[in-house]
Design a protein around this motif. Structure first.
Motif, PDB file in Angstrom:
ATOM      1  N   ASP A  10      40.246  11.664   1.851  1.00 17.82           N
ATOM      2  CA  ASP A  10      39.728  10.964   3.025  1.00 17.82           C
ATOM      3  C   ASP A  10      38.207  10.964   2.918  1.00 17.82           C
ATOM      4  OD1 ASP A  10      38.691  10.261   5.473  1.00 17.82           O
ATOM      5  OD2 ASP A  10      40.159  11.379   6.656  1.00 17.82           O
TER       6      ASP A  10
ATOM      7  N   LYS B  12      33.962   4.328   8.118  1.00 13.49           N
ATOM      8  CA  LYS B  12      32.727   4.388   8.903  1.00 13.49           C
ATOM      9  C   LYS B  12      31.592   3.445   8.461  1.00 13.49           C
ATOM     10  CE  LYS B  12      33.147   8.665  11.410  1.00 13.49           C
ATOM     11  NZ  LYS B  12      34.415   9.345  11.152  1.00 13.49           N
TER      12      LYS B  12
ATOM     13  N   GLY C 194      39.012   4.079  10.215  1.00 12.52           N
ATOM     14  CA  GLY C 194      39.379   5.234   9.408  1.00 12.52           C
ATOM     15  C   GLY C 194      40.820   5.651   9.634  1.00 12.52           C
ATOM     16  N   ALA C 195      41.211   5.695  10.900  1.00  9.50           N
ATOM     17  CA  ALA C 195      42.585   6.086  11.210  1.00  9.50           C
ATOM     18  C   ALA C 195      43.570   5.118  10.558  1.00  9.50           C
ATOM     19  CB  ALA C 195      42.790   6.112  12.723  1.00  9.50           C
TER      20      ALA C 195
HETATM   21  C1  PLP Z   1      35.817   9.338  11.684  1.00  9.19           C
HETATM   22  C2  PLP Z   1      36.837   9.838  10.729  1.00  9.19           C
HETATM   23  C3  PLP Z   1      38.149   9.327  10.748  1.00  9.19           C
HETATM   24  C4  PLP Z   1      38.637   8.360  11.799  1.00  9.19           C
HETATM   25  O1  PLP Z   1      38.000   7.135  11.714  1.00  9.19           O
HETATM   26  P1  PLP Z   1      38.182   6.068  12.937  1.00  9.19           P
HETATM   27  O2  PLP Z   1      37.478   4.858  12.415  1.00  9.19           O
HETATM   28  O3  PLP Z   1      37.528   6.685  14.132  1.00  9.19           O
HETATM   29  O4  PLP Z   1      39.622   5.867  13.139  1.00  9.19           O
HETATM   30  C5  PLP Z   1      39.023   9.775   9.779  1.00  9.19           C
HETATM   31  N1  PLP Z   1      38.646  10.664   8.848  1.00  9.19           N
HETATM   32  C6  PLP Z   1      37.409  11.176   8.807  1.00  9.19           C
HETATM   33  C7  PLP Z   1      37.047  12.150   7.737  1.00  9.19           C
HETATM   34  C8  PLP Z   1      36.466  10.791   9.758  1.00  9.19           C
HETATM   35  O5  PLP Z   1      35.232  11.317   9.731  1.00  9.19           O
END
Ligand code: PLP
Length: 394
Positions: free
Chosen positions: A219, A248, A102-103
């Motif tokens: 996001d 995720k 996600g990051a």
């Molecule tokens: C979990 C999450 C992230 C980060 O994802 P990672 O895979 O841990 O880097 C970013 N944005 C949202 C909304 C999230 O729930």
């Protein structure tokens, strides 16, 4: 030594872990190393949407691993083709970029916003983001994140993010100036406490961005891929962004992320402007193909929507019955119970009773089960919650 002791000794101490070691799973069930069984309402934090040890995912991963694991993005590989096609054909987007988390997806979206500002807006680079948002742990994404506890110790931060209260359109207007190139928002706050915005909010953000020729970035790392009872959460309001990030649940627990974009934004990236070694790896994409097939062709989103309505109604009953609950909220199978006290002790008590749930913002119990969760499993959790809430009040 046991695994937990070795991990505590040799792994960096960044997580406050529960004293439990999981060894296997199946659907919504998990077993620990004492063979105690649990029902999982966390799904590895909204990740394992198809449930644990899904046979289709496992088969696809095994077959692909026996065939080809990695060759880099200097070449074409087959498994990413249907995944890209399914994502684009079932969304607003024209193109997708695959990455690993996600990051990383958000970091890439922020880079697109920078390119947009340079090319279309005289070098504008301010990005408006929301208080209590969560966008990741890289230096760029933690700067975008609107929570002090995530940023503490890491300044100077990446300039220039303007944080405004979530759900407040007037605050976005007040923060706007000529240097704004983009707005970044979660359609429903996840880590920020499972908060659904007022109707008209996302549409208002879109209108502001269109009027000012700025990019709207959603996001959907947590809210996407069926979690809220639609394939993407923004579809509840019929408001598509220009750019969206996913991660995720994309590969049911294997690391995967994606940036989806309209052509006008996607076209800002060309060869050499953005890249990743592991992204779109064949094994990951084989898993993602099974995930998307289940969401798009096999009714998993509709199941999540139906069970989400039922689950939320049952949580509302608990909210009406127990004084220590202030609100049941959320969408689809992304639900929260806001309490008038710390949620941690209730999480621990539920674990003793065989239920895995999460907590966020200290006082909110969070439920993000595998989307395959059954009505019986929901009823089981509700009974356990009823008991644990009653204990709190006695
Ligand atoms: C979990 C999450 C992230 C980060 O994802 P990672 O895979 O841990 O880097 C970013 N944005 C949202 C909304 C999230 O729930």
């Amino acid at each position: 030594m046991k695994a937990a002791e070795l991990i505590d000794k040799f792994v960096m101490n960044t997580y406050a872990r529960a004293p439990i070691t999981f060894v296997r799973g199946q659907g919504c069930r998990l077993w620990d190393d004492q063979d105690k069984q649990y029902t999982d309402f966390l799904a590895g934090i909204a990740v394992c949407n198809l449930g644990h040890a899904h046979p289709g995912v496992a088969q696809a991963v095994c077959n692909q691993a026996l065939n080809l694991v990695h060759v880099s993005n200097l070449y074409y590989t087959e498994p990413q083709a249907p995944v890209a096609q399914m994502l684009v054909q079932n969304s607003f987007a024209d193109r997708v970029f695959f990455c690993n988390s996600g990051a990383e997806a958000n970091e890439g979206a922020l880079k697109l916003a920078r390119l947009w500002g340079k090319e279309k807006k005289n070098g504008a680079f301010t990005i408006i983001t929301m208080e209590r948002s969560f966008h990741g742990r890289t230096l760029g994404t933690l700067s975008a994140t609107g929570q002090d506890k995530i940023q503490k110790g890491y300044d100077p931060l990446v300039p220039r993010f303007k944080h405004v209260p979530f759900g407040d359109l007037e605050a976005v207007k007040a923060a706007w100036d000529d240097n704004v190139c983009a707005v970044l928002a979660e359609p429903v706050l996840g880590e920020g406490g499972v908060v659904v915005p007022p109707d008209g909010y996302l549409a208002g953000l879109k209108e502001l961005c269109e009027t000012n020729d700025a990019l709207l970035l959603f996001d959907e790392v947590q809210t996407g891929l069926g979690r809220t009872g639609k394939l993407f959460a923004h579809q509840h309001w019929g408001v598509a962004p220009h750019v969206m990030t996913l991660a995720k649940a994309l590969a049911n627990g294997l690391p995967a992320g994606a940036i989806l974009a309209e052509e006008k934004a996607a076209a800002l990236f060309g060869p050499g402007t953005h890249a990743t070694t592991f992204g779109a790896g064949p094994v990951i994409m084989a898993a993602a193909g099974v995930v998307l097939d289940n969401l798009v062709n096999r009714g998993l989103v509709e199941h999540a929507e139906a069970e989400g309505f039922y689950f939320k109604a049952r949580l509302e009953e608990l909210s009406a019955k127990h004084a220590c609950v202030s609100e049941a909220r959320g969408l689809g199978l992304m639900l929260g119970l806001a309490l008038d006290r710390e949620a941690g002790p209730l999480v621990n008590r539920l674990r003793e009773l065989g239920y895995i749930v999460g907590a966020t913002q200290d006082t909110v119990l969070r439920f993000v089960p595998p989307l395959v969760v059954s009505r019986e499993e929901i009823d089981g959790l509700i009974a356990a919650l009823d008991q644990v809430l009653a204990e709190q009040e006695s």
